[in-house]
Scaffold this motif. Structure first.
Motif, PDB file in Angstrom:
ATOM      1  N   ASP A 135      15.237  -1.914  -4.314  1.00 15.63           N
ATOM      2  CA  ASP A 135      14.327  -0.809  -4.015  1.00 15.63           C
ATOM      3  C   ASP A 135      13.049  -1.289  -3.340  1.00 15.63           C
ATOM      4  O   ASP A 135      12.496  -0.621  -2.476  1.00 15.63           O
ATOM      5  N   LEU A 136      12.566  -2.468  -3.767  1.00 19.21           N
ATOM      6  CA  LEU A 136      11.324  -2.989  -3.208  1.00 19.21           C
ATOM      7  C   LEU A 136      11.445  -3.212  -1.708  1.00 19.21           C
ATOM      8  O   LEU A 136      10.568  -2.846  -0.933  1.00 19.21           O
ATOM      9  N   SER A 176      11.848   0.131   0.064  1.00 16.08           N
ATOM     10  CA  SER A 176      10.564   0.817   0.107  1.00 16.08           C
ATOM     11  C   SER A 176       9.685   0.229   1.206  1.00 16.08           C
ATOM     12  O   SER A 176       9.043   0.951   1.968  1.00 16.08           O
ATOM     13  N   ASP A 206       8.236   1.930   4.485  1.00 15.24           N
ATOM     14  CA  ASP A 206       6.790   1.873   4.716  1.00 15.24           C
ATOM     15  C   ASP A 206       6.453   1.319   6.095  1.00 15.24           C
ATOM     16  O   ASP A 206       5.302   1.350   6.508  1.00 15.24           O
ATOM     17  N   LEU A 233       5.862  -9.782   1.139  1.00 13.22           N
ATOM     18  CA  LEU A 233       6.446  -9.308  -0.112  1.00 13.22           C
ATOM     19  C   LEU A 233       7.210 -10.427  -0.816  1.00 13.22           C
ATOM     20  O   LEU A 233       6.960 -10.747  -1.974  1.00 13.22           O
ATOM     21  N   LEU A 250       6.102 -12.902  -4.144  1.00 11.67           N
ATOM     22  CA  LEU A 250       6.885 -12.671  -5.363  1.00 11.67           C
ATOM     23  C   LEU A 250       7.631 -13.934  -5.781  1.00 11.67           C
ATOM     24  O   LEU A 250       7.924 -14.127  -6.952  1.00 11.67           O
ATOM     25  N   ALA A 256       9.587   1.368  -7.272  1.00 10.64           N
ATOM     26  CA  ALA A 256       9.541   0.266  -6.307  1.00 10.64           C
ATOM     27  C   ALA A 256       8.114  -0.083  -5.897  1.00 10.64           C
ATOM     28  O   ALA A 256       7.826  -0.280  -4.724  1.00 10.64           O
ATOM     29  N   LEU A 257       7.225  -0.168  -6.857  1.00 10.57           N
ATOM     30  CA  LEU A 257       5.861  -0.598  -6.540  1.00 10.57           C
ATOM     31  C   LEU A 257       5.866  -2.104  -6.295  1.00 10.57           C
ATOM     32  O   LEU A 257       6.653  -2.828  -6.884  1.00 10.57           O
ATOM     33  N   TYR A 258       4.954  -2.547  -5.430  1.00  7.79           N
ATOM     34  CA  TYR A 258       4.883  -3.979  -5.150  1.00  7.79           C
ATOM     35  C   TYR A 258       4.114  -4.647  -6.287  1.00  7.79           C
ATOM     36  O   TYR A 258       2.911  -4.414  -6.448  1.00  7.79           O
ATOM     37  N   PRO A 259       4.790  -5.467  -7.088  1.00  7.89           N
ATOM     38  CA  PRO A 259       4.171  -5.934  -8.337  1.00  7.89           C
ATOM     39  C   PRO A 259       2.950  -6.839  -8.123  1.00  7.89           C
ATOM     40  O   PRO A 259       2.115  -6.939  -9.009  1.00  7.89           O
ATOM     41  N   HIS A 260       2.871  -7.483  -6.966  1.00  7.53           N
ATOM     42  CA  HIS A 260       1.774  -8.436  -6.774  1.00  7.53           C
ATOM     43  C   HIS A 260       0.554  -7.781  -6.130  1.00  7.53           C
ATOM     44  O   HIS A 260      -0.448  -8.441  -5.921  1.00  7.53           O
ATOM     45  N   ASN A 270      -1.109  -1.141  -2.897  1.00  8.19           N
ATOM     46  CA  ASN A 270       0.196  -0.487  -2.883  1.00  8.19           C
ATOM     47  C   ASN A 270       0.160   0.766  -2.035  1.00  8.19           C
ATOM     48  O   ASN A 270       1.029   1.008  -1.207  1.00  8.19           O
ATOM     49  N   PHE A 318      -0.463  -0.018   1.687  1.00  9.74           N
ATOM     50  CA  PHE A 318       0.498  -0.925   2.336  1.00  9.74           C
ATOM     51  C   PHE A 318       1.056  -0.385   3.648  1.00  9.74           C
ATOM     52  O   PHE A 318       1.001  -1.031   4.690  1.00  9.74           O
TER      53      PHE A 318
END
Lengths: 305, 429
Positions: A199-200, A203, A207, A218, A222, B86-90, B96, B99
């Protein structure tokens, strides 16, 4: 039938200790638990000590004045008055060959680590997330390369390097280390990337991110834990390398080769070898401790989260 | 802003799996369309094709006037809210949300202004510096929303955005999303398996089953005029009761439906509206009664005796505002493949009784009802709002079809072979 009867006693025996344990968690049980664990812990401490003895011995030896080394023992360092001196270390830094070899080692270790991380991360991302024909077959080949010992490649690559004028260059050593680090590096990075939720990426694509943006903005952030562990592995490995440098370099000597070549077969120059060896050991240790936390995280990555 | 048009969109996975078949939808600019259906019905696949996350096997997809079949996601001018957020964790909440704008190289002050406006409308102002892991589920959901609205795209795509929230928060967030969508008037396609979400949020609701579109209609129409058994059973909670029944014409010209040993007189108003019923006199059909049309006769003693059913109360769920009564009545349940699938989706398949002579009926009784377990209960049925379906093809029976046409057998709905009764069609109308 058999499974049913085999299962039968399990529920009756299992809950009993589980129920008993939390009830009397008093002093007696704590002592009991400690005495049960103690042998293992004492054993581990002894192993650690045994491992440390040579290092400590080397350190103490390196502190002894040059003229005393062959006659006196290490305890003179801690005896009163102590004879400890840093003169030997000064001698190391005055020894041009040793200093320049430290510099060469640093170039090789840092250079090959950076290059490896970059290539492994890119390849790992591709193996994890990009669709291309033959991807899985290619990945199996990469995994297969994990089992190739680098010794079998020494002579063929020596001859290639000779033709390619890479013999006796820092670049040649870097390339060799990267080549043999890649299978493991790709394997590690790919498995980390696969664990990142799809999903990341989707997304980010929606975007407006391109694959390159996704990778740098990204994926790399990570993947920091995985990158840290890969980098530490590779740094330690190449810092301590002897055989590769011995094969592919004559004058471009890293510290291991330099120490090796300064060892005199007869007359001893231990007052130079000891501090130099200690230096060459302590630097990777410092690197390891500096990144220890991310290192542990990296090893857990994928399994826990 | 733009409408979205799907023209016979098809998705076939390798191995000949048809996930979506010939899906045609015309979504107007600013419309809130909900795609609903049981799991595996292809609704998410359809949404992912619109998003550009899945290739389109066949058909044409337009956003605005532009055919976008082969346009990558990032150039489709859409925003998507994922089930997992699906948020960007960092990245912080601010980053977010920003972005997408940063990637599009919007000017810094413009980004800042838009992020803050979005954060304000979503009540996130105090959390802008936090990382997603330090947020609650509801806040994460709102960040995901913020990330979508800040881009001001042509269309929002939402894939079950509420399913990870607890029940109370879900109701609240549902209203919030609906409000936000009205304010922004941005075309929205929303996927859910929850019919309450579908009915409460959508301007129109599209019901899908096994990759095929069943019906697209405003919520009330979907409820009042389901095109087939599947939609009838899927929309409405608890589900519509369905029984096999036979129509009989009385001497006075009124119509009666026999089910088991009991019968119901149809309201003349209903008979007048459902001209198609004429073709089914003397023949089996499937009768659908919504639980809310059934009431404890003791509450409404004036109800005519020929509009009543009797059953034994087996389960009584008092909900405060109403009593959900589960009764056993003597009738044959109107089971088809469709209803079997619905039951499986609801996890009910184990509950269905195998005795075809006894059917379970669910009714919503007034809380004043004094019924007790085991009692034989007399119920009055509001026969102005009954539903009828053809047992062979599962289609709803409404107006009489054009004279020389037997009821059409569309590809969209194929009723069960097992429990359908073969019958000559259109013989007398």
């Amino acid at each position: 039938m058999t499974t049913a009867s085999a299962d039968q006693p399990v529920p009756s025996t299992k809950p009993a200790p589980a129920a008993a344990a939390p009830k009397k968690d008093g002093f007696a049980t704590k002592i009991g638990r400690w005495t049960r664990r103690a042998p293992l812990q004492i054993f581990l401490m002894l192993v650690a000590l045994a491992w440390l003895v040579p290092t400590l011995g080397l350190f103490f030896t390196s502190l002894l004045p040059a003229d005393l080394i062959s006659q006196e023992g290490w305890w003179k360092v801690v005896s009163d008055p102590s004879v400890a001196t840093f003169a030997n270390y000064r001698a190391v830094f005055d020894n041009e060959a040793l200093v320049s070899s430290l510099w060469v080692t640093l170039q090789i270790a840092v250079g090959n680590t950076v290059l490896l991380v970059l290539v492994a991360a890119l390849a790992g991302y591709a193996f994890a997330w990009l669709e291309f024909p033959g991807r899985d077959a290619l990945f199996v080949v990469v995994i297969g390369l994990l089992v190739v010992p680098l010794q079998v490649a020494l002579i063929p690559i020596f001859s290639i390097y000779n033709d390619a004028h890479l013999f006796d260059t820092v670049l040649g050593l870097i390339l060799f280390h990267v080549a043999f680090g890649l299978p493991f590096g790709i394997f590690l990075m790919r498995n980390f990337f696969v664990g990142i939720p799809k999903d990341l990426l989707e997304s980010a694509r929606i975007d407006g991110a391109s694959e390159i943006t996704i990778f740098f903005k990204l994926m790399l952030p990570l993947a920091l834990p995985a990158i840290a562990s890969l980098a530490i592995f590779q740094f330690l490995w190449t810092w301590n390398d002897l055989i590769v440098a011995l094969t592919f370099a004559r004058d471009t000597k890293p510290i291991t080769v330099e120490i090796f070549s300064q060892l005199r077969q007869f007359g001893t120059n231990i007052e130079l070898i000891a501090p130099a060896s200690f230096l060459s050991m302590i630097i990777p240790l410092v690197v390891f401790f500096a990144f220890q936390k991310s290192f542990a995280n990296g090893l857990l990555a994928g399994s826990v989260k | 802003m733009a409408g979205v048009t799907l023209d016979r969109i098809t998705k076939v996975y390798s191995g000949d799996q048809r996930a979506v078949s010939d899906l045609s939808l015309d979504i107007a600019d600013g419309e809130f369309l909900v795609l609903v259906g049981p799991s595996g019905c292809g609704k998410t696949t359809a949404l992912r094709m619109i998003a550009g996350l899945e290739d389109i096997t066949g058909g044409e997809l337009k956003i605005g006037d532009r055919v976008v079949n082969h346009v990558p996601s990032r150039d489709r001018d859409i925003a998507m809210v994922f089930q997992s957020y699906a948020l960007y964790p960092h990245l912080s909440v601010y980053d977010n949300i920003a972005f997408g704008l940063k990637l599009r190289k919007a000017p810094k002050d413009e980004i800042d202004r838009r992020v803050r406006t979005a954060a304000k409308s979503l009540d996130l102002i105090d959390f802008l510096e936090r990382k997603p892991r330090a947020l609650s589920g509801g806040q994460r959901q709102r960040v995901a929303m913020g990330r979508a609205i800040v881009r001001q795209p042509a269309a929002f795509l939402m894939d079950e955005p509420l399913s990870n929230l607890d029940a109370k928060l879900r109701v609240q967030t549902r209203a919030e999303i609906a409000r936000l969508q009205r304010e922004l008037a941005t075309t929205t396609i929303y996927v859910t398996h929850d019919q309450v979400e579908a009915l409460t949020m959508g301007d129109r609701v599209a019901v899908m089953k096994k990759g095929e579109l069943q019906q697209v209609a405003p919520p009330q129409e979907l409820y009042d005029r389901p095109v087939n058994l599947f939609v009838g059973g899927f929309i409405g909670s608890p589900s519509m009761n369905m029984f096999e029944a036979t129509l009989r014409k009385e001497a006075d010209g009124s119509l009666r439906a026999d089910l088991g040993g009991q019968s119901l007189t149809l309201d003349p108003e209903l008979v007048a509206a459902r001209t198609g019923l004429g073709a089914y006199i003397g023949k089996p059909l499937i009768l659908g009664i919504r639980p809310e049309e059934i009431e404890d006769a003791a509450i409404d003693p004036a109800a005519p005796a020929d509009r009543r059913l009797r059953g034994v109360l087996k389960l009584r769920e008092a909900l405060g505002s109403e009593i959900m009564a589960h009764l056993e009545i003597e009738a044959t349940p109107g089971r088809t493949d469709d209803s079997a699938e619905l039951e499986a989706d609801l996890g009910l398949s184990a509950l269905g009784s195998d005795d075809t002579r006894v059917a379970t009926l669910v009714a919503r009784f007034s809380p004043r009802s004094k019924v007790e377990l085991g009692q034989t209960v007399e119920m009055r049925v509001d026969t102005r709002n009954l539903h009828f379906f053809d047992p062979t093809n599962g289609l709803g029976i409404y107006e009489r079809p054009p004279a020389d046409h037997p009821p059409a057998q569309p590809a969209a709905t194929q009723a069960a072979g097992d429990d359908s009764v073969s019958q000559p069609e259109g013989a007398n109308s």
